[in-house]
Write a protein that holds these residues in place. Structure first.
Motif, PDB file in Angstrom:
ATOM      1  N   ALA A 282       0.853  -1.191   0.000  1.00  0.00           N
ATOM      2  CA  ALA A 282       0.000   0.000   0.000  1.00  0.00           C
ATOM      3  C   ALA A 282       0.884   1.233   0.000  1.00  0.00           C
ATOM      4  O   ALA A 282       1.834   1.327   0.780  1.00  0.00           O
ATOM      5  N   ILE A 283       0.601   2.158  -0.890  1.00  0.00           N
ATOM      6  CA  ILE A 283       1.320   3.427  -0.965  1.00  0.00           C
ATOM      7  C   ILE A 283       0.281   4.533  -1.099  1.00  0.00           C
ATOM      8  O   ILE A 283      -0.678   4.410  -1.873  1.00  0.00           O
ATOM      9  N   CYS A 284       0.452   5.613  -0.325  1.00  0.00           N
ATOM     10  CA  CYS A 284      -0.459   6.756  -0.455  1.00  0.00           C
ATOM     11  C   CYS A 284       0.293   8.052  -0.222  1.00  0.00           C
ATOM     12  O   CYS A 284       1.277   8.087   0.528  1.00  0.00           O
ATOM     13  N   ALA A 285      -0.154   9.091  -0.875  1.00  0.00           N
ATOM     14  CA  ALA A 285       0.438  10.420  -0.730  1.00  0.00           C
ATOM     15  C   ALA A 285      -0.648  11.365  -0.226  1.00  0.00           C
ATOM     16  O   ALA A 285      -1.757  11.403  -0.771  1.00  0.00           O
ATOM     17  N   ILE A 286      -0.317  12.136   0.812  1.00  0.00           N
ATOM     18  CA  ILE A 286      -1.304  13.043   1.412  1.00  0.00           C
ATOM     19  C   ILE A 286      -0.722  14.439   1.528  1.00  0.00           C
ATOM     20  O   ILE A 286       0.504  14.643   1.477  1.00  0.00           O
ATOM     21  N   GLU A 287      -1.624  15.400   1.735  1.00  0.00           N
ATOM     22  CA  GLU A 287      -1.247  16.767   2.060  1.00  0.00           C
ATOM     23  C   GLU A 287      -2.033  17.163   3.305  1.00  0.00           C
ATOM     24  O   GLU A 287      -3.225  16.853   3.421  1.00  0.00           O
ATOM     25  N   VAL A 288      -1.352  17.843   4.215  1.00  0.00           N
ATOM     26  CA  VAL A 288      -1.977  18.262   5.473  1.00  0.00           C
ATOM     27  C   VAL A 288      -1.915  19.781   5.570  1.00  0.00           C
ATOM     28  O   VAL A 288      -0.865  20.380   5.301  1.00  0.00           O
ATOM     29  N   GLU A 289      -3.021  20.392   5.949  1.00  0.00           N
ATOM     30  CA  GLU A 289      -3.065  21.842   6.146  1.00  0.00           C
ATOM     31  C   GLU A 289      -3.863  22.153   7.402  1.00  0.00           C
ATOM     32  O   GLU A 289      -4.803  21.438   7.761  1.00  0.00           O
ATOM     33  N   PRO A 290      -3.485  23.233   8.117  1.00  0.00           N
ATOM     34  CA  PRO A 290      -4.190  23.574   9.364  1.00  0.00           C
ATOM     35  C   PRO A 290      -5.570  24.160   9.090  1.00  0.00           C
ATOM     36  O   PRO A 290      -5.809  24.767   8.048  1.00  0.00           O
ATOM     37  N   LEU A 291      -6.460  23.968  10.059  1.00  0.00           N
ATOM     38  CA  LEU A 291      -7.815  24.511  10.011  1.00  0.00           C
ATOM     39  C   LEU A 291      -8.059  25.360  11.260  1.00  0.00           C
ATOM     40  O   LEU A 291      -7.306  25.270  12.234  1.00  0.00           O
ATOM     41  N   PRO A 292      -9.106  26.191  11.267  1.00  0.00           N
ATOM     42  CA  PRO A 292      -9.422  26.979  12.468  1.00  0.00           C
ATOM     43  C   PRO A 292      -9.696  26.082  13.676  1.00  0.00           C
ATOM     44  O   PRO A 292     -10.091  24.918  13.544  1.00  0.00           O
ATOM     45  N   GLY A 293      -9.487  26.644  14.850  1.00  0.00           N
ATOM     46  CA  GLY A 293      -9.714  25.898  16.084  1.00  0.00           C
ATOM     47  C   GLY A 293     -11.121  25.349  16.180  1.00  0.00           C
ATOM     48  O   GLY A 293     -12.084  26.017  15.815  1.00  0.00           O
ATOM     49  N   GLY A 294     -11.231  24.116  16.656  1.00  0.00           N
ATOM     50  CA  GLY A 294     -12.525  23.477  16.801  1.00  0.00           C
ATOM     51  C   GLY A 294     -12.994  22.726  15.584  1.00  0.00           C
ATOM     52  O   GLY A 294     -14.100  22.169  15.582  1.00  0.00           O
ATOM     53  N   SER A 295     -12.164  22.663  14.552  1.00  0.00           N
ATOM     54  CA  SER A 295     -12.582  21.997  13.302  1.00  0.00           C
ATOM     55  C   SER A 295     -12.416  20.487  13.360  1.00  0.00           C
ATOM     56  O   SER A 295     -13.023  19.773  12.556  1.00  0.00           O
ATOM     57  N   GLY A 296     -11.575  19.990  14.236  1.00  0.00           N
ATOM     58  CA  GLY A 296     -11.357  18.550  14.300  1.00  0.00           C
ATOM     59  C   GLY A 296     -10.480  18.050  13.158  1.00  0.00           C
ATOM     60  O   GLY A 296      -9.588  18.751  12.671  1.00  0.00           O
ATOM     61  N   ILE A 297     -10.737  16.835  12.706  1.00  0.00           N
ATOM     62  CA  ILE A 297      -9.997  16.228  11.591  1.00  0.00           C
ATOM     63  C   ILE A 297     -10.928  16.143  10.391  1.00  0.00           C
ATOM     64  O   ILE A 297     -12.011  15.565  10.475  1.00  0.00           O
ATOM     65  N   GLU A 298     -10.494  16.704   9.289  1.00  0.00           N
ATOM     66  CA  GLU A 298     -11.272  16.653   8.050  1.00  0.00           C
ATOM     67  C   GLU A 298     -10.487  15.845   7.013  1.00  0.00           C
ATOM     68  O   GLU A 298      -9.305  16.127   6.773  1.00  0.00           O
ATOM     69  N   PHE A 299     -11.106  14.851   6.422  1.00  0.00           N
ATOM     70  CA  PHE A 299     -10.441  14.004   5.418  1.00  0.00           C
ATOM     71  C   PHE A 299     -11.090  14.240   4.051  1.00  0.00           C
ATOM     72  O   PHE A 299     -12.320  14.185   3.926  1.00  0.00           O
ATOM     73  N   VAL A 300     -10.241  14.498   3.034  1.00  0.00           N
ATOM     74  CA  VAL A 300     -10.719  14.804   1.688  1.00  0.00           C
ATOM     75  C   VAL A 300     -10.070  13.835   0.697  1.00  0.00           C
ATOM     76  O   VAL A 300      -8.852  13.607   0.749  1.00  0.00           O
ATOM     77  N   ASP A 301     -10.864  13.286  -0.186  1.00  0.00           N
ATOM     78  CA  ASP A 301     -10.374  12.363  -1.221  1.00  0.00           C
ATOM     79  C   ASP A 301     -10.260  13.104  -2.553  1.00  0.00           C
ATOM     80  O   ASP A 301     -11.257  13.574  -3.100  1.00  0.00           O
ATOM     81  N   LYS A 302      -9.017  13.229  -3.061  1.00  0.00           N
ATOM     82  CA  LYS A 302      -8.796  13.843  -4.376  1.00  0.00           C
ATOM     83  C   LYS A 302      -8.015  12.915  -5.303  1.00  0.00           C
ATOM     84  O   LYS A 302      -7.283  13.366  -6.180  1.00  0.00           O
ATOM     85  N   VAL A 303      -8.160  11.637  -5.071  1.00  0.00           N
ATOM     86  CA  VAL A 303      -7.482  10.650  -5.923  1.00  0.00           C
ATOM     87  C   VAL A 303      -8.182  10.600  -7.285  1.00  0.00           C
ATOM     88  O   VAL A 303      -9.411  10.583  -7.374  1.00  0.00           O
ATOM     89  N   VAL A 304      -7.371  10.575  -8.339  1.00  0.00           N
ATOM     90  CA  VAL A 304      -7.908  10.470  -9.702  1.00  0.00           C
ATOM     91  C   VAL A 304      -7.331   9.235 -10.386  1.00  0.00           C
ATOM     92  O   VAL A 304      -6.238   8.768 -10.057  1.00  0.00           O
ATOM     93  N   GLY A 305      -8.079   8.720 -11.317  1.00  0.00           N
ATOM     94  CA  GLY A 305      -7.588   7.599 -12.128  1.00  0.00           C
ATOM     95  C   GLY A 305      -7.513   6.280 -11.406  1.00  0.00           C
ATOM     96  O   GLY A 305      -6.876   5.340 -11.911  1.00  0.00           O
ATOM     97  N   GLY A 306      -8.098   6.177 -10.222  1.00  0.00           N
ATOM     98  CA  GLY A 306      -8.105   4.893  -9.523  1.00  0.00           C
ATOM     99  C   GLY A 306      -6.773   4.484  -8.960  1.00  0.00           C
ATOM    100  O   GLY A 306      -6.522   3.287  -8.747  1.00  0.00           O
TER     101      GLY A 306
END
Length: 732
Positions: A544-568
């Motif tokens: 399994a191999i995956c590449a991610i990007e992490v960016e800060p959010l305002p306080g109280g936002s928790g953890i937000e996960f976004v899927d931007k994988v293309v082409g399967g």
């Protein structure tokens, strides 16, 4: 109160019983630690004939034998009940601890009582906490009287202490705080201090000599009369000012002689409705004597001046569905409504509940409904269960004397209520009712504990549950972030008693460990990470191999996960696996072992194998990717910040504000309140206020109060964050 020599029907070792609310008086003793409350209780019991001249009941114990911890620590740590009989009236004397850490026991005593005796030491004066309790009683109109003790000390000055009490307690009306008697002194003793041997009754101008150990009545000499006239005239004016007869003052000012019976009746009515607060003097009996100085006068005040339970305001209760019901208070034939005001454990009979019956009559062996009390935030679950009442009894030292019943207005100990806790309501099974919960102070001192050994660990959960069931002022916390067991207490003495009870009563030995605040971690800026989990060892591998990007959010936002994988690049069925791995790693932390919050994690790319890829492999890859992203980023440690309000006397405002500043606090506002006090609002990091309860008491001499509530998490200063990271790395 009319200064008559009264007989009594008390007998040593016999528990008095009450058949009607009119023959009951419930009085709570209030005062700082060392004022002499317990000594006064024993003196009253001796005078009433409840104990013998040695101050002992039939089993050889004293009337104040309640808890081994009290004997070891030489101070009261819990509410105790001593019932005595005086002229056919059952007087339930509730002795409360004077130490601030046990204010929950004081609250229980106030809940169970209909009047309060404030015990003030002639040598120590009135402390701030006693003053605040007086104000609480005033707010609900509870009748009060003042007893001055320790008159035998060299510094004792009854007249000066009476003046101070009038100034402190009678702020709105000093003429409502006046003595009924003056001390009678008999020449200077060996130390040059004239001992108090008796009392002078101001209304009757009678002398009551206690020097022989008995109370002897006589007429004052001509040289003594002028000494009491000024105090007597002021007392009469104070009584008349509270009289319901508006013509009485005009008659008095016109020179009319007001008869004694009228004055006594007006005095009793004013005391009962809480508008006049008499001052008395009391001292324990000398060795071998049968009566302590002032004890007869005090018992008479309680019997004749303090209200019966029938005079208490009506009772408002609710049904299980929340509908309010108004009941006639103290009707022995009415619906059963009783409240558990204290819970304790007895090594022989198990749990014992001290109960105040407000309506109906409680009898042994009947089944009652037990309703919960709304303290779920402190580890007390709400419950609605039926339980069978065990034996009813009246406490006497270490003994429990059987009772056949407990009428409305009276108090009794109930055995074998295994589910009932302090604050619960007892009612009929066919008509369940619930009393409104009473206000309890918030425990603000955290004590983190862990079991001392494996056997202790097995018993810890049950021991803590029983400990918290007895004490509603204690809160049990199982902190999910720090994995600590935390007892929130009212102070260090409260914590010491709790830990000793765990050890001696429940056989659980615990160790106190440093309390940890729930910190958080977050990214200071954008970062990227690549997680590669590839293993091949014969048969199916892991890929399994995956590449991610992490960016800060305002306080109280928790953890937000976004899927931007293309082409399967990452098959759809494994994208939730990556998210699961990311969230699991975030919960474990990426820098110092604290949960990661307030970031958006975007899955950009990855690779999979048709045979070796799996859910577990992509979970691992997601976690690895987040850790790599953290390795290349600046990670902020976030500390919780509390909103703190401090109510403090004006004399200590500067010291308190300076101390808050030294704790990295930000004062956001102040406002003046009544009674010469200031309310300070501030925001303070929680890591700085773990022991603030103890320090604030020291700063303000026990007169300040504070409350706290969570506001938010914010970045910790870099130097402190670095120290926390070092401690995390050094931890085993």
């Amino acid at each position: 109160m009319g200064d008559k020599a009264n007989t009594h029907t008390g007998a040593a070792g016999r528990a008095p019983a009450a058949d009607h609310p009119a023959s009951v008086r419930n009085v709570v003793l209030v005062g700082h630690s060392g004022a002499g409350k317990t000594t006064l209780v024993e003196a009253l019991a001796l005078t009433a004939g409840a104990v013998n001249r040695a101050g002992r009941v039939e089993d050889g114990g004293t009337v104040s034998d309640y808890d081994e911890i009290e004997h070891r620590q030489q101070r009261s740590v819990q509410l105790s009940l001593v019932p005595v009989d005086w002229d056919g009236v059952k007087i339930n004397v509730l002795d409360t601890p004077g130490y601030a850490d046990f204010v929950g026991e004081l609250r229980a005593g106030l809940r169970a009582a209909d009047a309060a005796l404030f015990v003030v030491s002639a040598s120590d004066g009135v402390d701030g906490s006693t003053r605040m309790v007086w104000e609480e009683c005033a707010a609900v109109g509870m009748p009060r009287a003042i007893v001055i003790t320790h008159l035998e000390t060299a510094r004792a000055d009854f007249e000066e202490m009476t003046r101070i009490c009038a100034q402190v307690f009678g702020r709105d009306d000093p003429d409502a705080v006046l003595p009924l008697y003056l001390p009678l002194r008999d020449g200077p003793g060996p130390d040059g201090h004239a001992p108090v041997t008796g009392l002078i009754g101001l209304l009757t101008r009678q002398l009551f000599d206690y020097s022989s150990g008995e109370r002897k009545e006589s007429e004052p000499g001509p040289d003594q009369l002028p000494l009491i006239e000024e105090a007597r005239n002021r007392l009469i004016e104070g009584i008349i000012a509270e009289s319901e007869d508006e013509t009485l003052m005009d008659r008095y000012l016109g020179g009319a002689d007001i008869d004694l019976d009228t004055l006594v009746q007006d005095l009793e009515r004013a005391v009962a409705r809480g508008s006049f607060f008499p001052v008395l003097a009391a001292a324990p009996a000398a060795e071998g004597a049968r009566k302590g100085l002032g004890t007869v006068e005090l018992l008479e005040l309680i019997r004749r001046g303090f209200p019966t339970p029938l005079e208490r305001d009506g009772l408002t209760v609710s049904t299980p569905d929340g509908k309010q019901r108004d009941l006639t208070l103290c009707d022995p034939d009415g619906p059963l409504v009783a409240e558990v005001v204290k819970t304790s454990s007895d090594p022989y009979v198990g749990r014992v509940s001290l109960v105040r019956v407000f309506s109906g009559t409680l009898r042994p062996d009947e089944t009652v409904h037990v309703s919960g009390h709304g303290l779920t935030d402190r580890g007390h679950e709400d419950h609605d269960v039926d339980e069978r009442v065990g034996a009813l009894s009246a406490p006497f030292g270490k003994q429990q004397r059987p009772l056949t019943h407990c009428v409305a207005g009276d108090l009794a100990c109930v055995a074998k209520l295994s589910r009932a806790e302090t604050g619960d309501t007892l009612s009929a099974t066919d008509d369940p009712l619930l009393m409104a919960p009473w206000e309890m102070p918030d425990p603000l001192l955290p004590i983190a504990i862990r079991a001392h050994s494996k056997p202790d660990e097995d018993k810890l959960s049950q021991g803590l549950a029983r400990l918290v069931a007895e004490d509603p002022t204690m809160r049990l916390e199982q902190n999910q972030d720090t994995h600590q067991v935390v007892l929130w207490c009212l102070g260090e003495a409260h914590a010491d008693v709790a830990l000793e009870r765990l050890r001696t009563r429940y056989g659980v030995q615990v160790d106190v460990v440093p309390y940890r605040v729930s910190l958080r971690e977050t990214f200071a800026g954008r970062s990227a990470g690549r997680g590669r989990h590839v293993k091949q060892s014969g048969g199916h591998g892991q890929y399994a191999i995956c590449a991610i990007e992490v960016e800060p959010l305002p306080g109280g936002s928790g953890i937000e996960f976004v899927d931007k994988v293309v082409g399967g690049a990452v098959p759809r069925q494994f994208i939730p696996s990556v998210e699961k791995g990311v969230r699991a790693q975030a919960a474990r932390g990426v820098a110092a072992g604290y949960p990661l919050v307030d970031v958006r994690v975007t899955l950009l790319d990855g690779k999979a194998h048709s045979v070796d890829s799996s859910d577990a492999a992509f979970q691992t890859a997601g976690a690895l990717a987040l850790r790599e992203a953290a390795g290349d980023a600046t990670i902020h440690l976030l500390e919780p910040v509390a909103e703190v309000t401090v109510l403090v006397g004006d004399d200590y405002v500067g010291a308190v504000m300076s101390d808050l500043s030294g704790r990295r606090g930000r004062v956001v506002g102040t406002e003046q309140t009544s009674g010469g006090r200031t309310l300070i609002r501030a925001e303070v990091p929680e890591i700085e206020i773990g022991r603030y309860l103890v320090d604030l008491r020291s700063l303000s001499h026990g007169t300040a109060r504070f409350s706290r509530s969570y506001a938010r998490h914010e970045p910790m200063p870099p130097q402190l964050a670095a120290k926390v990271r070092e401690q995390a790395q050094d931890a085993p």
